[in-house]
Design a protein around this motif. Structure first.
Motif, PDB file in Angstrom:
ATOM      1  N   MET A  73       0.889  -1.183  -0.018  1.00 53.95           N
ATOM      2  CA  MET A  73       0.036   0.017   0.077  1.00 53.95           C
ATOM      3  C   MET A  73       1.031   1.252  -0.078  1.00 53.95           C
ATOM      4  O   MET A  73       1.864   1.439   0.937  1.00 53.95           O
ATOM      5  N   GLU A  74       0.586   2.114  -0.869  1.00 52.39           N
ATOM      6  CA  GLU A  74       1.379   3.216  -1.073  1.00 52.39           C
ATOM      7  C   GLU A  74       0.312   4.605  -1.206  1.00 52.39           C
ATOM      8  O   GLU A  74      -0.322   4.558  -2.281  1.00 52.39           O
ATOM      9  N   GLY A  75       0.158   5.365  -0.449  1.00 54.51           N
ATOM     10  CA  GLY A  75      -0.871   6.542  -0.418  1.00 54.51           C
ATOM     11  C   GLY A  75      -2.108   6.247  -0.630  1.00 54.51           C
ATOM     12  O   GLY A  75      -2.709   6.668  -1.532  1.00 54.51           O
ATOM     13  N   GLY A  76      -2.513   5.012   0.045  1.00 54.40           N
ATOM     14  CA  GLY A  76      -4.072   4.984  -0.202  1.00 54.40           C
ATOM     15  C   GLY A  76      -4.326   3.987  -1.394  1.00 54.40           C
ATOM     16  O   GLY A  76      -5.367   3.551  -1.799  1.00 54.40           O
ATOM     17  N   ARG A  77      -3.299   3.482  -2.152  1.00 55.35           N
ATOM     18  CA  ARG A  77      -3.648   2.649  -3.577  1.00 55.35           C
ATOM     19  C   ARG A  77      -2.482   1.536  -3.512  1.00 55.35           C
ATOM     20  O   ARG A  77      -1.389   1.337  -2.447  1.00 55.35           O
ATOM     21  N   VAL A  78      -2.884   0.519  -4.256  1.00 56.19           N
ATOM     22  CA  VAL A  78      -1.987  -0.677  -4.221  1.00 56.19           C
ATOM     23  C   VAL A  78      -0.616  -0.322  -5.131  1.00 56.19           C
ATOM     24  O   VAL A  78      -1.241  -0.033  -6.386  1.00 56.19           O
ATOM     25  N   GLY A  79       0.281  -0.822  -4.616  1.00 58.49           N
ATOM     26  CA  GLY A  79       1.746  -0.563  -5.518  1.00 58.49           C
ATOM     27  C   GLY A  79       2.393  -1.915  -5.714  1.00 58.49           C
ATOM     28  O   GLY A  79       3.507  -1.678  -6.141  1.00 58.49           O
ATOM     29  N   GLY A  80       1.584  -2.926  -5.366  1.00 56.47           N
ATOM     30  CA  GLY A  80       2.166  -4.273  -5.817  1.00 56.47           C
ATOM     31  C   GLY A  80       1.859  -5.426  -4.794  1.00 56.47           C
ATOM     32  O   GLY A  80       0.903  -5.055  -3.998  1.00 56.47           O
ATOM     33  N   VAL A  81       2.641  -6.434  -4.700  1.00 55.16           N
ATOM     34  CA  VAL A  81       2.079  -7.433  -3.911  1.00 55.16           C
ATOM     35  C   VAL A  81       3.029  -8.064  -3.022  1.00 55.16           C
ATOM     36  O   VAL A  81       4.524  -8.017  -3.467  1.00 55.16           O
ATOM     37  N   GLU A  82       3.026  -8.519  -1.823  1.00 59.73           N
ATOM     38  CA  GLU A  82       3.786  -9.199  -0.994  1.00 59.73           C
ATOM     39  C   GLU A  82       3.545 -10.708  -1.271  1.00 59.73           C
ATOM     40  O   GLU A  82       2.499 -11.227  -1.328  1.00 59.73           O
ATOM     41  N   THR A  83       4.553 -11.488  -1.491  1.00 60.78           N
ATOM     42  CA  THR A  83       4.376 -12.905  -1.796  1.00 60.78           C
ATOM     43  C   THR A  83       5.316 -13.685  -1.054  1.00 60.78           C
ATOM     44  O   THR A  83       6.402 -13.058  -0.285  1.00 60.78           O
ATOM     45  N   THR A  84       5.246 -14.929  -1.281  1.00 62.14           N
ATOM     46  CA  THR A  84       6.241 -15.993  -0.619  1.00 62.14           C
ATOM     47  C   THR A  84       7.716 -15.921  -1.301  1.00 62.14           C
ATOM     48  O   THR A  84       8.518 -16.307  -0.714  1.00 62.14           O
ATOM     49  N   ARG A  85       7.525 -15.343  -2.324  1.00 58.52           N
ATOM     50  CA  ARG A  85       8.914 -15.074  -3.009  1.00 58.52           C
ATOM     51  C   ARG A  85       9.498 -13.764  -3.135  1.00 58.52           C
ATOM     52  O   ARG A  85      10.597 -13.427  -3.844  1.00 58.52           O
ATOM     53  N   GLY A  86       8.950 -12.870  -2.225  1.00 60.09           N
ATOM     54  CA  GLY A  86       9.343 -11.539  -2.155  1.00 60.09           C
ATOM     55  C   GLY A  86       8.098 -10.446  -2.556  1.00 60.09           C
ATOM     56  O   GLY A  86       7.360 -10.929  -3.004  1.00 60.09           O
ATOM     57  N   ARG A  87       8.576  -9.262  -2.350  1.00 56.71           N
ATOM     58  CA  ARG A  87       7.994  -8.245  -2.650  1.00 56.71           C
ATOM     59  C   ARG A  87       8.082  -7.962  -4.236  1.00 56.71           C
ATOM     60  O   ARG A  87       9.120  -7.914  -4.709  1.00 56.71           O
ATOM     61  N   ILE A  88       6.873  -7.861  -4.755  1.00 49.71           N
ATOM     62  CA  ILE A  88       6.940  -7.378  -6.438  1.00 49.71           C
ATOM     63  C   ILE A  88       5.949  -6.062  -6.481  1.00 49.71           C
ATOM     64  O   ILE A  88       4.710  -6.033  -6.252  1.00 49.71           O
ATOM     65  N   LEU A  89       6.634  -4.964  -7.029  1.00 47.54           N
ATOM     66  CA  LEU A  89       5.780  -3.801  -7.271  1.00 47.54           C
ATOM     67  C   LEU A  89       5.362  -3.928  -8.436  1.00 47.54           C
ATOM     68  O   LEU A  89       5.541  -4.688  -9.326  1.00 47.54           O
ATOM     69  N   ALA A  90       4.056  -2.890  -8.594  1.00 44.87           N
ATOM     70  CA  ALA A  90       3.453  -3.010 -10.074  1.00 44.87           C
ATOM     71  C   ALA A  90       2.405  -1.656 -10.071  1.00 44.87           C
ATOM     72  O   ALA A  90       2.163  -0.945  -9.171  1.00 44.87           O
ATOM     73  N   GLY A  91       2.689  -1.309 -11.200  1.00 50.18           N
ATOM     74  CA  GLY A  91       1.818  -0.057 -11.835  1.00 50.18           C
ATOM     75  C   GLY A  91       0.436  -0.255 -11.380  1.00 50.18           C
ATOM     76  O   GLY A  91      -0.434   0.415 -10.743  1.00 50.18           O
TER      77      GLY A  91
END
Length: 405
Positions: A200-218
């Motif tokens: 979560m970045e400023g009230g919006r989704v900026g990616g996902v947390e996974t069992t293989r690490g953090r993955i950012l996404a537009g």
């Protein structure tokens, strides 16, 4: 020949990058189709499909393979006809034989009022440019002579609605066809990677947390069928869907018999015959909430009773195996393709019984929504807020029972 050889090369087993333009959560038919159409239709190729298991391990491989467009309510009619049109060109588009067999589907009527109801459905279909034929008992005795037309039949057959363009497709071929086509555009397909939360970045989704690490996404899309509720809950969303198991079965193989898709009108039961000779059939959902891919024995009994009421000969066959798919049942029985209230997060869910047949149109429309931030026209009514506004798409006036099988 070179194109075919290239298509049959193994998928790249990708390690996740730190960031993508788009992340799709769910490596089933809808997620893979979305990734393919993002690349093919919109030129967005920096895409990852994240799957907690393996490609095709969910509902795309756990269904009775039926494709059709015999819907009658605005919001569904155009959407599912668009999907069937995409099915008709899918093998060419993916350069992969999805084994579409347009053998036709009968929906039987077992009384005068039910015959009137299927006639009304057929008239609406024809007004929308969709093929439909109303057949009487005599027509059916010629086309499907192996049904129970006797005077002792528990549910006499009065007639049926036939859609000749309906049929079946091979679910494994569909999953791998989309996977290989997306892969050929450079889409990363990441298996054994479970989403554990959203960035979560400023009230919006900026990616996902996974069992293989953090993955950012537009932008992030959710296409996880029966797991929609608890995945969305990670972003503090409560969805108007419930999860139920829908069972399906296949018999021991027999010689060619059922050369159409048959749908019993007195209960939810539908049957076809696979290329291997097994009779593939299913019925209604189990009547309790579950996240398991297995069902209950009462549902098995109900399906077998329905089959024998239509085709008494089925009592001589042995069941070879059964399986369960995890359905995301919406409150009005129709799907949801929409933006959520959380910025950067998009939702594809509520498919009830209709997920497999919707695969091409679902992917096409979800990709359009993610790429352009506006709905594709045939999916414009599949809104998340319709349970609040009252703009329901209740196909049969029975809640999460969306259509005739």
């Amino acid at each position: 020949m070179n194109e075919l050889v290239d298509t049959l090369q193994p998928l790249r087993w990708d390690e996740p990058k730190s960031a993508y333009d788009v992340v799709i959560v769910g490596g089933g038919g809808h997620g893979l189709a979305t990734a393919y159409y993002l690349a093919a239709n919109h030129g967005i190729r920096n895409v990852a499909v994240i799957e907690k298991g393996y490609v095709g391990s969910g509902n795309v491989g756990r269904n009775t393979t039926i494709v059709r467009s015999n819907y009658m309510i605005g919001g569904n009619t155009a959407f599912f006809e668009f999907s069937l049109q995409l099915w008709e060109g899918l093998s060419h588009a993916l350069n992969c034989n999805v084994m579409l067999s347009q053998r036709g589907q009968f929906v039987f009527a077992h009384g005068p009022s039910q015959l009137d109801a299927v006639a009304r459905r057929g008239n609406i279909m024809r007004l929308n440019g969709i093929d439909a034929e109303l057949l009487d008992r005599g027509d059916l005795m010629k086309l499907v002579p192996y049904l129970d037309y006797s005077t002792e039949a528990r549910f006499p057959i009065y007639g049926a609605l036939l859609q000749r363009r309906a049929g079946t497709a091979r679910h494994g071929a569909v999953a791998w066809g989309y996977a290989r086509a997306a892969d050929s555009y450079g889409v990363d397909i990441i298996e054994n990677c479970e989403v554990t939360g959203f960035v979560m970045e400023g009230g919006r989704v900026g990616g996902v947390e996974t069992t293989r690490g953090r993955i950012l996404a537009g932008r992030t899309g959710i296409a996880v069928a029966g797991h929609s509720s608890h995945v969305a809950a990670m972003a503090s969303l409560r969805l108007p869907v419930e999860s139920h198991v829908l069972q399906a079965f296949v018999s021991e193989p027999i010689k060619p018999l059922v050369d159409h898709v048959l749908s019993f009108g007195a209960e939810l039961f539908y049957i076809s015959q696979s290329d291997k000779g097994g009779l593939v059939f299913g019925g209604d959902i189990d009547g309790y909430n579950s996240y398991a891919q297995r069902g209950s024995l009462p549902a098995v009994e109900d399906v077998c009773e329905s089959g024998m009421a239509l085709m008494p000969m089925l009592g001589r066959l042995r069941l070879l195996r059964g399986w369960g798919g995890l359905m995301d049942m919406s409150m009005d029985g129709s799907p949801i393709i929409d933006r959520t209230a959380v910025g950067g997060l998009y939702l594809n869910c509520g498919w009830c019984y209709g997920g497999f047949k919707a695969t091409p149109a679902s992917g096409w429309c979800f990709a359009h929504l993610i790429a352009r931030d506006e709905p594709y026209p045939v999916a414009a009514e599949l809104r998340l807020d319709r349970t609040v506004t009252g703009a329901l798409i209740d196909e049969r006036g029975a809640g999460a029972q969306p259509n005739l099988h």
